[in-house]
Write an enzyme that holds these catalytic residues in place. Structure first.
Site, PDB file in Angstrom:
ATOM      1  N   ASP A  77       0.846  -1.148  -0.080  1.00  0.00           N
ATOM      2  CA  ASP A  77      -0.032  -0.332  -0.002  1.00  0.00           C
ATOM      3  C   ASP A  77       0.828   1.106   0.051  1.00  0.00           C
ATOM      4  O   ASP A  77       1.298   1.701   1.222  1.00  0.00           O
ATOM      5  CB  ASP A  77      -0.898   0.044   1.129  1.00  0.00           C
ATOM      6  CG  ASP A  77      -2.051  -1.002   1.029  1.00  0.00           C
ATOM      7  OD1 ASP A  77      -2.765  -0.795  -0.134  1.00  0.00           O
ATOM      8  OD2 ASP A  77      -2.377  -1.735   1.817  1.00  0.00           O
ATOM      9  N   ASP A 133     -10.605  -4.653  -1.501  1.00  0.00           N
ATOM     10  CA  ASP A 133      -9.543  -3.900  -0.519  1.00  0.00           C
ATOM     11  C   ASP A 133     -10.198  -3.113   0.428  1.00  0.00           C
ATOM     12  O   ASP A 133     -10.821  -2.100   0.041  1.00  0.00           O
ATOM     13  CB  ASP A 133      -8.543  -3.305  -1.423  1.00  0.00           C
ATOM     14  CG  ASP A 133      -7.395  -2.784  -0.428  1.00  0.00           C
ATOM     15  OD1 ASP A 133      -7.219  -3.165   0.755  1.00  0.00           O
ATOM     16  OD2 ASP A 133      -6.482  -2.196  -0.944  1.00  0.00           O
TER      17      ASP A 133
HETATM   18  C1  DX5 Z   1      -6.483   1.043   2.491  1.00  0.00           C
HETATM   19  C2  DX5 Z   1      -5.473  -0.002   1.825  1.00  0.00           C
HETATM   20  C3  DX5 Z   1      -5.751  -1.285   2.237  1.00  0.00           C
HETATM   21  C4  DX5 Z   1      -5.803  -2.024   3.557  1.00  0.00           C
HETATM   22  C5  DX5 Z   1      -6.404  -2.899   4.077  1.00  0.00           C
HETATM   23  O1  DX5 Z   1      -6.390   2.286   2.215  1.00  0.00           O
HETATM   24  O2  DX5 Z   1      -5.722  -0.005   0.673  1.00  0.00           O
HETATM   25  O3  DX5 Z   1      -4.941  -2.241   1.639  1.00  0.00           O
HETATM   26  O4  DX5 Z   1      -4.606  -1.525   4.490  1.00  0.00           O
HETATM   27  O5  DX5 Z   1      -6.349  -3.356   5.447  1.00  0.00           O
HETATM   28  P1  DX5 Z   1      -7.645  -3.964   6.269  1.00  0.00           P
HETATM   29  O6  DX5 Z   1      -7.769  -5.263   5.735  1.00  0.00           O
HETATM   30  O7  DX5 Z   1      -7.001  -3.725   7.619  1.00  0.00           O
HETATM   31  O8  DX5 Z   1      -8.770  -3.108   5.966  1.00  0.00           O
HETATM   32 ZN    ZN Z   2      -4.613  -1.552  -0.494  1.00  0.00          ZN
END
Ligand code: DX5
Ligand code: ZN
Length: 219
Positions: free
Chosen positions: A34, A179
């Site tokens: 990310d 996501d």
């Molecule tokens: C949010 C990111 C995600 C996030 C996923 O902006 O793109 O990839 O970190 O994390 P969880 O599973 O905790 O929602």
């Molecule tokens: Zn992401």
């Protein structure tokens, strides 16, 4: 087949080596990187993510799934291409116009990398349709991009379903990645709607056993 891409956004410094090792043993299909720039979203994770991704590249054969939440896409693409990721996904909302989107798609492909386009919760699914024949994956954000640990937005299930129907209807091969807020509770509905790659950060990293949760998510 459903695959799992583990978001390593919230892996703590000092724990990365053990965590990546364990995630690989637990059969994550991808490492989800990310990348945030402090402009497109508030947080800046650029340095940390580049460091983690470079390290994974050296110690693992597993593919990198790079999610760019940045405004200066072109510049970031160049840097991350050096890590030979499996796929680079950029946000439609950060592009100037349609021509610009196509230019980015071509550029990434010319560098032997797959391409994905991500859309934020408020972006209409129809906006992605014309690009689907040229990309490998559409990433449907199920939370506002910017941080991990948020609550899944239920309204996104319809969006995934609509996208999946369109892809089937047009006989396309595009993967649907989801996501944000994916866990054992929300996974069944997104899979049913047609998502085939699930990103999960919190749900996996907070679980007692990575192997079990990854297996459950894939079911
Ligand atoms: C949010 C990111 C995600 C996030 C996923 O902006 O793109 O990839 O970190 O994390 P969880 O599973 O905790 O929602
Ligand atoms: Zn992401």
């Amino acid at each position: 087949m459903v695959e799992v891409s583990t978001s390593i956004l919230n892996v703590k410094k000092g724990e990365e080596s053990a965590t990546f090792f364990e995630l690989e043993a637990a059969k994550t299909d991808y490492f989800h990187i990310d990348v945030m720039d402090g402009k497109f979203v508030e947080k800046d994770t650029y340095k940390k993510m580049f460091e983690y991704a470079s390290y994974i590249k050296r110690i693992s054969n597993l593919p990198l799934d790079v999610h760019l939440m940045v405004q200066d896409i072109d510049e970031t693409i160049e840097e991350f291409l050096s890590l030979e990721p499996n796929i680079i996904t950029f946000h439609l909302e950060a592009c100037k116009d349609k021509k610009d989107v196509m230019k980015k798609i071509k550029h990434i492909k010319q560098n032997n990398c797959k391409v994905g386009i991500a859309i934020k919760p408020n972006t209409k699914i129809e906006e992605i349709y014309e690009f689907l024949p040229y990309i490998h994956m559409c990433l449907v954000m199920t939370v506002e991009p910017g941080k991990g640990g948020q609550t899944f937005l239920n309204e996104m299930v319809n969006k995934i379903d609509q996208l999946n129907k369109y892809i089937q209807e047009k006989n396309l091969e595009t993967d649907i990645e989801v996501d944000g807020g994916i866990n054992l509770k929300t996974a069944p509905e997104v899979k049913k709607a047609g998502a085939n790659i699930l990103v999960a950060g919190t749900a996996i990293l907070m679980a007692n056993r990575f192997e079990e949760i990854i297996k459950e998510l894939k079911k």
